[in-house]
Design an enzyme around this catalytic site. Structure first.
Site, PDB file in Angstrom:
ATOM      1  N   LYS A 159     -36.178 -45.759 -34.523  1.00  0.00           N
ATOM      2  CA  LYS A 159     -36.319 -46.080 -33.100  1.00  0.00           C
ATOM      3  C   LYS A 159     -37.559 -45.379 -32.563  1.00  0.00           C
ATOM      4  CE  LYS A 159     -35.484 -44.940 -29.072  1.00  0.00           C
ATOM      5  NZ  LYS A 159     -36.529 -44.977 -28.015  1.00  0.00           N
ATOM      6  N   GLU A 218     -36.707 -31.746 -34.767  1.00  0.00           N
ATOM      7  CA  GLU A 218     -38.044 -31.176 -34.550  1.00  0.00           C
ATOM      8  C   GLU A 218     -38.298 -31.254 -33.055  1.00  0.00           C
ATOM      9  OE1 GLU A 218     -39.974 -29.909 -36.831  1.00  0.00           O
ATOM     10  OE2 GLU A 218     -39.184 -30.725 -38.697  1.00  0.00           O
ATOM     11  N   CYS A 273     -46.630 -31.010 -29.874  1.00  0.00           N
ATOM     12  CA  CYS A 273     -45.542 -30.020 -29.829  1.00  0.00           C
ATOM     13  C   CYS A 273     -46.026 -28.645 -30.265  1.00  0.00           C
ATOM     14  CB  CYS A 273     -44.386 -30.473 -30.706  1.00  0.00           C
ATOM     15  SG  CYS A 273     -44.951 -30.978 -32.329  1.00  0.00           S
ATOM     16  N   GLU A 275     -42.655 -25.830 -21.642  1.00  0.00           N
ATOM     17  CA  GLU A 275     -43.598 -26.708 -22.318  1.00  0.00           C
ATOM     18  C   GLU A 275     -44.201 -27.661 -21.289  1.00  0.00           C
ATOM     19  OE1 GLU A 275     -41.948 -29.627 -25.025  1.00  0.00           O
ATOM     20  OE2 GLU A 275     -43.453 -29.085 -26.507  1.00  0.00           O
TER      21      GLU A 275
END
Ligand code: NAP
Ligand code: MG
Length: 478
Positions: free
Chosen positions: A183, A257, A291, A388
């Site tokens: 997906k 992750e 990331c 983040e």
């Protein structure tokens, strides 16, 4: 000073994007049961590129059933060397179509063409080549063990490296003998559809790879499908935690992750010009949609003044604009929602008293853009030092001793990656031992290789992708 270059846009006339894409299930494109489609756009222009099918729970079930059938009847029974042939074929087809793939990646995601052309697409091919090589050598990958496949893998990926994340997920799964339902992210589905076409061209047996588009609900339906043996997820920590809760108490295997807030640590003995290039690459690369971006810069106090001066000069010369232009350094933000999130965190930085410096580059009128930005005078408790941002925004902090750098660097819920800049080899080794991060770069940043494992500590997730470590989640050992 910024040299003015004439525009040099990559041609798009060789690229064919269909007006509508259906779901890739059982080796062919099929209409969604939902009978719903959503638009995918170019974030640099806001122009619609295509309509994508929205898979509902019924479609997810169809895809999982096809993957199960292909696993039991076909893929599991193939000789490993036979599986390798298909994976090599996929790798070669990605290489052959690399130009079109790079252009579509840039149009759908907003990243500069020089990155999709030189990084995303070549690395995606490299991952298929690398894992194709392991397919018939699994007994050497796991010596003295009986190695078998798991079954059906459900794989959910984010929008920042669309084709590369698909390659990271699909290549090891196939090499180990599993079948896949993938997906892609809602905002960047197009290169996944081109990958589906490549699977057809490679003659991959129907159902071995199924690719279903949709939004978060499609991903959630895949996670909760009871005939999926393994979920591999890359994305935000928030969604990762949801998935972990949804799977607790089941025997579905899981790798996550997740996000990061990486420290990039510059010691006073580092070659400053090189370090500044590394800092720039670490945070402004791919608009900071990375990331493992070096989003917290720690500079030893004695050199803070020259580093800040050089950073100012350097970000003022970054070329921001048309992602298809070969000279562009910083492209478009992936979506309006992401742009709003970046703006909100930047506002919080100003409110909390940090000092902001922003490139004065002009930004296109249409599309989603954010000028390269950094903050000085950041304190550890500020949101911009903790959360983040996932945008081209750097928070600069200082330290005096290596111990202080380690303590500050480790002071986040994350632990994905880190950078260390120093001439001293022994210091690099000491820092690498003490930093709680899955990947540590020394005197460089954002370097990737399919043979090298990637993954995090703490809230950055668990499980590794790449290298031998990346095969382990896709095999049963006895
Ligand atoms: P996200 O919102 O977590 O989405 C990731 C994927 O999960 C997308 O395909 C998303 O679909 C899907 N999804 C959303 N809700 C779901 C649910 N409840 N159940 C199952 N799937 C669901 O993350 P993102 O905003 O796309 O990506 C940015 C994040 O990814 C950042 O935090 C970044 O650090 C992280 N990231 C980590 C790595 C790594 O290797 N550690 C690599 C790249 C990115 P939609 O697209 O439709 O929302
Ligand atoms: Mg999302």
């Amino acid at each position: 000073m910024l040299w003015e270059y004439s525009p040099s846009p990559e041609a798009t006339d060789h690229v064919r994007i269909a007006s509508r894409y259906n779901l890739f299930i059982g080796g062919k494109f099929v209409e969604p049961h939902s009978k719903k489609w959503f638009e995918t756009i170019n974030p640099a222009t806001e122009a619609t590129l295509a309509e994508m099918a929205e898979a509902d729970a019924e479609d997810v079930d169809r895809a999982v059933r096809e993957a199960r059938r292909a696993y039991e009847k076909v893929w599991k029974k193939f000789a490993p060397s036979e599986r390798a042939k298909y994976i090599f074929r996929i790798a070669r087809l990605i290489q052959e179509k690399s130009r079109a793939l790079a252009v579509v990646e840039t149009m759908n995601g907003g990243k500069p063409i020089k990155e999709s052309r030189d990084i995303d697409i070549p690395l995606a091919a490299a991952h298929f080549f690398y894992y194709a090589g392991w397919a018939d050598k699994l007994e050497y990958a796991f010596p003295n063990r009986n190695v078998s496949s798991i079954g059906v893998a459900g794989q959910i990926i984010p929008w920042n490296f669309p084709l590369l994340m698909a390659a990271w997920k699909i290549a090891p799964a196939l090499a180990a003998g599993n079948t896949v339902v993938l997906k892609p992210a809602e905002t960047t589905p197009l290169t996944s559809m081109m990958l589906a076409e490549i699977m057809m061209e490679a003659d991959l047996p129907p159902g071995v790879v199924n690719i279903i588009t949709g939004a978060g609900a499609t991903g959630a339906a895949l996670v909760s499908h009871e005939d999926v043996d393994k979920i591999a997820f890359t994305g935000s920590t928030e969604v990762g935690k949801k998935i972990q809760r949804a799977l607790s108490g089941t025997d579905t295997k899981l790798t996550l992750e997740l996000g990061g807030k990486a420290p990039n640590i510059v010691f006073e003995d580092a070659p400053i010009d090189q370090a500044v290039e590394g800092i720039i690459n670490g945070i402004y690369f791919n608009q900071g949609h990375v990331c493992c971006a070096g989003s917290r810069l720690f500079v030893q106090e004695s050199i803070i003044e020259p580093v800040i001066r050089k950073l100012r000069e350097r970000i003022s010369t970054l070329r921001v604009g048309n992602p298809l232009d070969k000279n562009t350094d910083v492209g478009a933000i992936n979506s309006r929602a992401q742009l709003e999130k970046i703006q909100e965190l930047v506002d919080s930085g100003v409110e909390e008293g940090a000092e902001m410096f922003q490139s004065s580059c002009s930004l296109p009128a249409k599309g989603f853009w954010f000028a390269p930005t950094f903050f000085t005078g950041v304190s550890q408790s500020n949101r911009i030092a903790q959360e983040e941002i996932f945008g081209p925004v750097l928070s600069v902090l200082t330290f005096r001793t290596p111990e202080e750098a380690i303590e500050k660097a480790n002071n986040t819920p994350y632990g994905l990656s880190a950078g260390v800049w120093t001439e001293k080899g022994s210091r690099i080794l000491k820092m690498a031992q003490k930093l709680r991060a899955g990947v540590i770069w020394a005197n460089t940043y954002n370097k990737f290789d399919p043979a090298s494992p990637f993954g995090g500590y703490k809230e950055s997730g668990f499980g590794r992708e790449g290298g031998l470590h990346g095969l382990a989640p896709y095999v049963k050992l006895s």
